[in-house]
Design an enzyme around this catalytic site. Structure first.
Site, PDB file in Angstrom:
ATOM      1  N   CYS A  22      -8.794 -14.940  -5.483  1.00 25.18           N
ATOM      2  CA  CYS A  22      -9.391 -13.806  -6.207  1.00 25.18           C
ATOM      3  C   CYS A  22      -9.467 -14.037  -7.710  1.00 25.18           C
ATOM      4  O   CYS A  22     -10.117 -13.279  -8.424  1.00 25.18           O
ATOM      5  CB  CYS A  22      -8.616 -12.530  -5.901  1.00 25.18           C
ATOM      6  SG  CYS A  22      -8.472 -12.249  -4.139  1.00 25.18           S
TER       7      CYS A  22
ATOM      8  N   HIS B 294     -10.769  -7.626 -10.978  1.00 26.28           N
ATOM      9  CA  HIS B 294     -10.936  -7.948  -9.560  1.00 26.28           C
ATOM     10  C   HIS B 294     -10.730  -6.659  -8.766  1.00 26.28           C
ATOM     11  O   HIS B 294      -9.778  -5.909  -9.004  1.00 26.28           O
ATOM     12  CB  HIS B 294      -9.929  -9.025  -9.156  1.00 26.28           C
ATOM     13  CG  HIS B 294      -9.777  -9.162  -7.678  1.00 26.28           C
ATOM     14  ND1 HIS B 294     -10.858  -9.305  -6.839  1.00 26.28           N
ATOM     15  CD2 HIS B 294      -8.663  -9.144  -6.885  1.00 26.28           C
ATOM     16  CE1 HIS B 294     -10.416  -9.367  -5.595  1.00 26.28           C
ATOM     17  NE2 HIS B 294      -9.103  -9.270  -5.593  1.00 26.28           N
TER      18      HIS B 294
ATOM     19  N   ASN C 162     -12.447  -5.563  -0.937  1.00 26.91           N
ATOM     20  CA  ASN C 162     -12.025  -6.702  -1.756  1.00 26.91           C
ATOM     21  C   ASN C 162     -12.829  -7.932  -1.309  1.00 26.91           C
ATOM     22  O   ASN C 162     -12.649  -8.415  -0.200  1.00 26.91           O
ATOM     23  CB  ASN C 162     -10.522  -6.902  -1.538  1.00 26.91           C
ATOM     24  CG  ASN C 162      -9.964  -8.113  -2.247  1.00 26.91           C
ATOM     25  OD1 ASN C 162     -10.700  -8.978  -2.704  1.00 26.91           O
ATOM     26  ND2 ASN C 162      -8.643  -8.188  -2.333  1.00 26.91           N
TER      27      ASN C 162
HETATM   28  O1  UT7 Z   1      -6.892  -9.801  -3.915  1.00 24.15           O
HETATM   29  C1  UT7 Z   1      -5.543  -9.470  -3.911  1.00 24.15           C
HETATM   30  C2  UT7 Z   1      -5.229  -9.186  -2.506  1.00 24.15           C
HETATM   31  N1  UT7 Z   1      -4.392  -8.152  -2.107  1.00 24.15           N
HETATM   32  C3  UT7 Z   1      -4.140  -6.962  -2.682  1.00 24.15           C
HETATM   33  O2  UT7 Z   1      -4.524  -6.615  -3.746  1.00 24.15           O
HETATM   34  C4  UT7 Z   1      -3.287  -6.042  -1.858  1.00 24.15           C
HETATM   35  C5  UT7 Z   1      -2.269  -5.290  -2.662  1.00 24.15           C
HETATM   36  N2  UT7 Z   1      -1.573  -4.357  -1.813  1.00 24.15           N
HETATM   37  C6  UT7 Z   1      -2.116  -3.206  -1.380  1.00 24.15           C
HETATM   38  O3  UT7 Z   1      -3.261  -2.915  -1.677  1.00 24.15           O
HETATM   39  C7  UT7 Z   1      -1.253  -2.267  -0.579  1.00 24.15           C
HETATM   40  O4  UT7 Z   1       0.067  -2.766  -0.512  1.00 24.15           O
HETATM   41  C8  UT7 Z   1      -1.787  -2.008   0.877  1.00 24.15           C
HETATM   42  C9  UT7 Z   1      -3.051  -1.204   0.817  1.00 24.15           C
HETATM   43  C10 UT7 Z   1      -2.016  -3.343   1.587  1.00 24.15           C
HETATM   44  C11 UT7 Z   1      -0.754  -1.197   1.675  1.00 24.15           C
HETATM   45  O5  UT7 Z   1      -0.479   0.012   1.005  1.00 24.15           O
HETATM   46  P1  UT7 Z   1       1.021   0.462   0.756  1.00 24.15           P
HETATM   47  O6  UT7 Z   1       0.972   1.758   0.074  1.00 24.15           O
HETATM   48  O7  UT7 Z   1       1.747  -0.663   0.053  1.00 24.15           O
HETATM   49  O8  UT7 Z   1       1.542   0.658   2.222  1.00 24.15           O
HETATM   50  P2  UT7 Z   1       2.866   0.055   2.889  1.00 24.15           P
HETATM   51  O9  UT7 Z   1       2.692  -1.371   3.227  1.00 24.15           O
HETATM   52  O10 UT7 Z   1       4.060   0.460   2.057  1.00 24.15           O
HETATM   53  O11 UT7 Z   1       2.920   0.874   4.239  1.00 24.15           O
HETATM   54  C12 UT7 Z   1       3.199   2.283   4.261  1.00 24.15           C
HETATM   55  C13 UT7 Z   1       3.149   2.773   5.696  1.00 24.15           C
HETATM   56  C14 UT7 Z   1       3.938   1.906   6.669  1.00 24.15           C
HETATM   57  O12 UT7 Z   1       4.480   2.771   7.653  1.00 24.15           O
HETATM   58  P3  UT7 Z   1       6.017   3.259   7.558  1.00 24.15           P
HETATM   59  O13 UT7 Z   1       6.843   2.017   7.585  1.00 24.15           O
HETATM   60  O14 UT7 Z   1       6.122   4.009   6.277  1.00 24.15           O
HETATM   61  O15 UT7 Z   1       6.161   4.130   8.768  1.00 24.15           O
HETATM   62  C15 UT7 Z   1       2.890   1.032   7.306  1.00 24.15           C
HETATM   63  O16 UT7 Z   1       3.254   0.624   8.605  1.00 24.15           O
HETATM   64  O17 UT7 Z   1       1.794   2.739   6.158  1.00 24.15           O
HETATM   65  C16 UT7 Z   1       1.717   1.964   7.371  1.00 24.15           C
HETATM   66  N3  UT7 Z   1       0.426   1.279   7.361  1.00 24.15           N
HETATM   67  C17 UT7 Z   1      -0.703   1.865   7.790  1.00 24.15           C
HETATM   68  N4  UT7 Z   1      -0.948   3.080   8.314  1.00 24.15           N
HETATM   69  C18 UT7 Z   1      -2.217   3.368   8.634  1.00 24.15           C
HETATM   70  C19 UT7 Z   1       0.135   0.034   6.907  1.00 24.15           C
HETATM   71  N5  UT7 Z   1      -1.177  -0.210   7.058  1.00 24.15           N
HETATM   72  C20 UT7 Z   1      -1.724   0.911   7.594  1.00 24.15           C
HETATM   73  C21 UT7 Z   1      -3.021   1.263   7.964  1.00 24.15           C
HETATM   74  N6  UT7 Z   1      -3.226   2.498   8.471  1.00 24.15           N
HETATM   75  N7  UT7 Z   1      -4.068   0.424   7.797  1.00 24.15           N
END
Ligand code: UT7
Length: 327
Positions: free
Chosen positions: A111, A253, A283
């Site tokens: 990225c 980005h 993205n």
């Molecule tokens: O180019 C660079 C590439 N990457 C990035 O920029 C990614 C950077 N990271 C992010 O954008 C975020 O971390 C994500 C969007 C990937 C995830 O968001 P988050 O707020 O960090 O969520 P999390 O991983 O803390 O998950 C929170 C909850 C979890 O459930 P519990 O453990 O709280 O019960 C996950 O299992 O949300 C759950 N979860 C989902 N629920 C519904 C994770 N993915 C999903 C989903 N739909 N797609």
């Protein structure tokens, strides 16, 4: 000696998937994806390839610049998702465009790739090696996405963006760039050619394992981005003695709306200075910065003389920022 961008172009595949389409594949919802990422829709290839999108974006950038393909000295394609390994995507673009005088090579910095492509082309132009460069970011991330992994498949999309660069009379800016390979495990993807063909038979099923698709520690990447990007922006402003008030817009980005908002907040800059289009495209890795730049140019939102910051971050880990004056 400085460089200028004298034309931009982009290509977005017409086929799109909204969040409800994703919710048919994995356990998620439109509401969750919008709230956590800002993404509403992403576009995905059907007939297109990374090379064909790159060529279309490149052609549009040349048309906008009013520059013939034969005038291009350097074609640089940034991609992690090329449909070809040999020849490189940039040579395929050269063939498509008839840019017979260009030297062509690819760059893989995920990225941060377009930013590093821009810096690389700028260094060649400023040193007098080349006069005209075509820098392209093109990605078919839908091919590298694990469509059963809800922590990643909600994020990514396909597309290409391009910029034509030449030497200009304005100001020379030093870029700021960083890499941290020690933290590379946060965002990985194994090559499907990762084993010696001499060591024996390989089970084709193995190639469908999750490590052969993008895997990410989302929270680690999130924390890295919201800390590193504002630091890189502060560094590049400091290195060039430019004040925040002089910056018209920050083209980041496009990974996640919350990352962009957090960067704006840490920099104590208004969110209006941070245009976004991730809601429409998700993205698109190295394509996101040039696609957004092209959209702003087409909409007449980039005025002559505007000072713009480009900032990229992602796998590697890698990140950085550059300043440019819009000519
Ligand atoms: O180019 C660079 C590439 N990457 C990035 O920029 C990614 C950077 N990271 C992010 O954008 C975020 O971390 C994500 C969007 C990937 C995830 O968001 P988050 O707020 O960090 O969520 P999390 O991983 O803390 O998950 C929170 C909850 C979890 O459930 P519990 O453990 O709280 O019960 C996950 O299992 O949300 C759950 N979860 C989902 N629920 C519904 C994770 N993915 C999903 C989903 N739909 N797609």
């Amino acid at each position: 000696m400085a460089v200028i961008i004298c034309g931009t172009g982009s290509y977005i595949p017409p086929c799109s998937m909204d969040n409800n389409d994703i919710a048919k594949l994995v356990e998620t919802s439109d509401e969750w994806i919008r709230e956590r990422t800002g993404v509403v829709r992403r576009h995905v290839i059907r007939e297109e390839t990374t090379v064909s999108m790159a060529a279309r974006a490149g052609r549009r950038a040349l048309e906008q610049a009013g520059i013939e393909a034969g005038e291009v000295d350097l074609i640089l394609v940034s991609t992690i998702s090329s449909n070809v390994i040999l020849p490189c995507a940039a040579c395929e673009v050269q063939r498509e465009l008839g840019a017979v005088n260009a030297t062509c090579f690819d760059l893989n910095a995920a990225c941060t790739g377009f930013l590093l492509g821009y810096n690389t082309a700028a260094a060649y132009l400023e040193s007098g090696v080349y006069n005209t460069a075509l820098v392209i970011g093109s990605e078919s991330l839908s091919n590298l996405t694990n469509w059963s992994d809800r922590t990643t498949c909600i994020l990514f999309g396909d597309g290409a963006g391009a910029a034509v660069m030449q030497k200009g009379g304005g100001r020379h800016y030093l870029p700021v760039t960083h890499s941290n390979g020690a933290k590379g495990g946060a965002l990985t993807l194994k090559s499907r050619h990762d084993q010696s063909v001499l060591t024996g038979e390989r089970d084709p099923e193995e190639l469908l394992g999750p490590e052969y698709f993008m895997q990410m520690d989302g929270q680690a990447v999130f924390k890295f981005a919201v800390r590193s990007v504002p630091q890189a922006v502060e560094e590049v402003l400091e290195a060039n003695q430019v004040k925040k008030e002089e910056i018209s817009c920050y083209i980041l980005h496009q990974a996640n709306r919350r990352i962009v908002e957090a960067v704006a907040k840490r920099l104590e800059e208004p969110l209006e200075k941070f245009p976004m289009n991730l809601q429409e495209y998700g993205n698109t890795s190295s394509a996101s910065i040039p696609i957004l730049l092209d959209e702003l140019v087409q909409q007449g939102k980039v005025k002559r003389g505007a000072k713009i910051v480009l900032a990229g971050f992602g796998a590697g880990l890698s990140w950085g920022a550059s300043i440019l004056d819009w000519a």
